[in-house]
Scaffold this motif. Structure first.
Motif, mmCIF file in Angstrom:
data_model
loop_
_atom_site.group_PDB
_atom_site.id
_atom_site.type_symbol
_atom_site.label_atom_id
_atom_site.label_comp_id
_atom_site.label_asym_id
_atom_site.label_seq_id
_atom_site.Cartn_x
_atom_site.Cartn_y
_atom_site.Cartn_z
ATOM 1 N N LEU A 10 0.812 -1.218 0.000
ATOM 2 C CA LEU A 10 0.000 0.000 0.000
ATOM 3 C C LEU A 10 0.847 1.270 0.000
ATOM 4 C CD1 LEU A 10 -2.794 -1.088 2.506
ATOM 5 C CD2 LEU A 10 -2.703 -1.362 0.024
ATOM 6 N N ASN A 11 2.100 1.175 0.408
ATOM 7 C CA ASN A 11 2.976 2.339 0.341
ATOM 8 C C ASN A 11 3.339 2.684 -1.100
ATOM 9 O OD1 ASN A 11 3.754 0.944 3.164
ATOM 10 N ND2 ASN A 11 4.046 3.163 3.324
ATOM 11 N N ARG A 12 3.227 1.714 -1.989
ATOM 12 C CA ARG A 12 3.547 1.941 -3.393
ATOM 13 C C ARG A 12 2.315 2.299 -4.218
ATOM 14 N NH1 ARG A 12 8.698 -0.339 -4.938
ATOM 15 N NH2 ARG A 12 7.984 -0.302 -7.081
ATOM 16 N N CYS A 143 -0.445 -3.140 -13.016
ATOM 17 C CA CYS A 143 -0.173 -2.193 -11.926
ATOM 18 C C CYS A 143 1.039 -1.335 -12.262
ATOM 19 C CB CYS A 143 0.052 -2.940 -10.611
ATOM 20 S SG CYS A 143 0.424 -1.845 -9.214
ATOM 21 N N GLY A 144 0.798 -0.056 -12.532
ATOM 22 C CA GLY A 144 1.877 0.832 -12.940
ATOM 23 C C GLY A 144 2.846 1.179 -11.834
ATOM 24 N N ALA A 145 2.393 1.123 -10.591
ATOM 25 C CA ALA A 145 3.250 1.452 -9.453
ATOM 26 C C ALA A 145 4.033 0.243 -8.966
ATOM 27 C CB ALA A 145 2.413 2.008 -8.305
ATOM 28 N N ARG A 146 3.797 -0.889 -9.577
ATOM 29 C CA ARG A 146 4.358 -2.172 -9.160
ATOM 30 C C ARG A 146 4.118 -2.386 -7.670
ATOM 31 N NH1 ARG A 146 3.168 -4.667 -11.322
ATOM 32 N NH2 ARG A 146 4.160 -4.312 -13.318
ATOM 33 N N ALA A 147 2.828 -2.309 -7.315
ATOM 34 C CA ALA A 147 2.419 -2.492 -5.927
ATOM 35 C C ALA A 147 1.783 -3.856 -5.684
ATOM 36 C CB ALA A 147 1.422 -1.403 -5.530
ATOM 37 N N ARG A 148 1.420 -4.549 -6.748
ATOM 38 C CA ARG A 148 0.678 -5.814 -6.595
ATOM 39 C C ARG A 148 1.529 -6.990 -7.055
ATOM 40 N NH1 ARG A 148 -4.789 -4.948 -5.818
ATOM 41 N NH2 ARG A 148 -5.508 -6.787 -6.935
ATOM 42 N N PHE A 149 1.453 -8.073 -6.284
ATOM 43 C CA PHE A 149 2.246 -9.269 -6.553
ATOM 44 C C PHE A 149 1.371 -10.501 -6.356
ATOM 45 C CE2 PHE A 149 4.982 -5.882 -5.273
ATOM 46 C CZ PHE A 149 6.133 -5.997 -6.033
ATOM 47 N N PHE A 150 1.642 -11.553 -7.125
ATOM 48 C CA PHE A 150 0.832 -12.770 -7.086
ATOM 49 C C PHE A 150 1.701 -13.976 -6.778
ATOM 50 C CE2 PHE A 150 -0.534 -16.563 -9.461
ATOM 51 C CZ PHE A 150 -1.780 -16.782 -8.891
ATOM 52 N N ASP A 154 1.839 -20.550 0.576
ATOM 53 C CA ASP A 154 2.659 -21.591 1.188
ATOM 54 C C ASP A 154 4.143 -21.369 0.934
ATOM 55 O OD1 ASP A 154 0.421 -22.791 2.186
ATOM 56 O OD2 ASP A 154 0.338 -24.390 0.692
ATOM 57 N N ALA A 155 4.468 -20.617 -0.106
ATOM 58 C CA ALA A 155 5.866 -20.311 -0.421
ATOM 59 C C ALA A 155 6.331 -19.009 0.223
ATOM 60 C CB ALA A 155 6.060 -20.245 -1.936
ATOM 61 N N GLY A 156 5.396 -18.281 0.873
ATOM 62 C CA GLY A 156 5.745 -17.010 1.514
ATOM 63 C C GLY A 156 5.521 -15.838 0.575
ATOM 64 N N ILE A 157 5.062 -14.714 1.137
ATOM 65 C CA ILE A 157 4.736 -13.568 0.272
ATOM 66 C C ILE A 157 5.975 -12.959 -0.370
ATOM 67 C CG2 ILE A 157 2.636 -13.031 1.557
ATOM 68 C CD1 ILE A 157 4.119 -10.693 2.851
ATOM 69 N N GLY A 158 7.145 -13.199 0.211
ATOM 70 C CA GLY A 158 8.374 -12.671 -0.394
ATOM 71 C C GLY A 158 8.644 -13.237 -1.768
ATOM 72 N N SER A 159 8.058 -14.405 -2.060
ATOM 73 C CA SER A 159 8.267 -15.050 -3.358
ATOM 74 C C SER A 159 7.215 -14.659 -4.388
ATOM 75 C CB SER A 159 8.242 -16.576 -3.194
ATOM 76 O OG SER A 159 6.928 -17.019 -2.836
ATOM 77 N N PHE A 160 6.201 -13.878 -3.978
ATOM 78 C CA PHE A 160 5.170 -13.451 -4.917
ATOM 79 C C PHE A 160 5.811 -12.667 -6.054
ATOM 80 C CE2 PHE A 160 0.917 -13.550 -2.446
ATOM 81 C CZ PHE A 160 1.251 -14.769 -1.896
ATOM 82 N N GLU A 161 5.211 -12.752 -7.248
ATOM 83 C CA GLU A 161 5.828 -12.176 -8.439
ATOM 84 C C GLU A 161 4.977 -11.109 -9.115
ATOM 85 O OE1 GLU A 161 8.640 -15.759 -10.130
ATOM 86 O OE2 GLU A 161 6.564 -15.647 -10.845
ATOM 87 N N LEU A 185 8.464 -10.012 -4.838
ATOM 88 C CA LEU A 185 8.114 -8.934 -3.916
ATOM 89 C C LEU A 185 9.335 -8.495 -3.100
ATOM 90 C CD1 LEU A 185 4.886 -8.649 -1.827
ATOM 91 C CD2 LEU A 185 7.083 -8.348 -0.704
ATOM 92 N N ASP A 186 10.061 -9.454 -2.545
ATOM 93 C CA ASP A 186 11.213 -9.103 -1.706
ATOM 94 C C ASP A 186 12.322 -8.422 -2.490
ATOM 95 O OD1 ASP A 186 10.091 -9.902 0.642
ATOM 96 O OD2 ASP A 186 11.298 -11.716 0.912
ATOM 97 N N GLU A 187 12.409 -8.690 -3.777
ATOM 98 C CA GLU A 187 13.417 -8.040 -4.618
ATOM 99 C C GLU A 187 13.023 -6.622 -4.986
ATOM 100 O OE1 GLU A 187 15.325 -11.712 -7.217
ATOM 101 O OE2 GLU A 187 13.385 -10.874 -7.810
ATOM 102 N N CYS A 188 11.726 -6.318 -4.873
ATOM 103 C CA CYS A 188 11.208 -5.060 -5.417
ATOM 104 C C CYS A 188 10.882 -4.006 -4.368
ATOM 105 C CB CYS A 188 9.961 -5.357 -6.244
ATOM 106 S SG CYS A 188 9.246 -3.928 -7.084
ATOM 107 N N VAL A 189 10.275 -4.409 -3.257
ATOM 108 C CA VAL A 189 9.732 -3.425 -2.323
ATOM 109 C C VAL A 189 10.705 -3.124 -1.185
ATOM 110 C CG1 VAL A 189 7.430 -4.300 -2.831
ATOM 111 C CG2 VAL A 189 8.584 -5.056 -0.747
#
Length: 223
Positions: A10-12, A143-150, A154-161, A185-189
């Protein structure tokens, strides 16, 4: 067990509504109906502040089907039309739906509606037609702000893409190459802690979608 979901930083999020527009276009959502809404939260006084600018805070909150692990809509459906799929998403079998709207009344988030023309209930499917082919939900892709990840909880939200920038020097700056290029997500935010991770109110349904918010007061109602 797979449990697909979306995580939103939400910060993005800048409240551009691209996710809502992309969703309607990709899924043929009727005029006046939405599978994905963007709400403005605030401006509200910062804790201990005067309530006057600049001592205020605001953010945008995207609300859609939360693809709950224990969905209320499934419990009340008399025909089994609303069900939890093998990938953990909550889906509606239109062949079984009788349009009774029990599910819409039971949903804690008000994200279901009756398609008046087809007389069946509709809602966000997480773009099941796309994720079945290894693609991302359209709201994530656009998402233009790159705020959303899928991804899979079970793999953890850090792995969402999410899609990532394609280096045009590689010789293929096409749309297809862009949506196939991924970043996690972890690489981006920016860094976040456990206290920064939130869900919409849980009334025993265990909502799956995740919201990250740092440095601002979460007003999603989970208190």
């Amino acid at each position: 067990m797979t449990r697909y979901a979306i995580a939103t930083d939400l910060n993005r999020c800048v409240g551009c509504l691209a996710c809502s527009v992309a969703c309607k276009a990709a899924n043929g959502v009727p005029v006046g109906a939405f599978w994905n809404k963007t709400l403005r939260i605030g401006p509200n006084p910062v804790e201990g502040g005067s309530g006057q600018w600049p001592e205020v805070e605001m953010y945008f909150l995207t609300v859609q089907c939360q693809h709950c692990a224990n969905p209320e809509c499934v419990k009340v459906c008399p025909t089994g039309a609303s069900h939890v799929a093998a990938d953990g998403t909550v889906q509606v079998d239109k062949e079984k739906c009788i349009g009774c709207q029990f599910c819409a009344m039971a949903c804690p988030y008000g994200v279901r509606y009756l398609n008046e023309e087809e007389r069946v209930v509709e809602k966000c499917t997480l773009c099941e037609q796309k994720i079945a082919q290894g693609e991302l939900p359209q709201c994530v892709t656009q998402c233009g702000a790159r705020a959303r990840f899928f991804g899979d909880l079970d793999a953890g939200i850090g792995s969402f893409e999410a899609p990532w920038v394609v280096d045009i020097t590689e010789g293929d700056p096409t749309y297809e190459k862009t949506v196939a290029s991924r970043i996690t997500l972890d690489e981006c935010v920016e860094a976040y802690g456990e206290a920064d991770v939130h869900h919409l109110p849980d009334v025993g349904n265990d909502p799956s979608l995740v919201y990250i918010l740092r440095g601002r007061t979460w007003r999603g109602g989970e208190e």
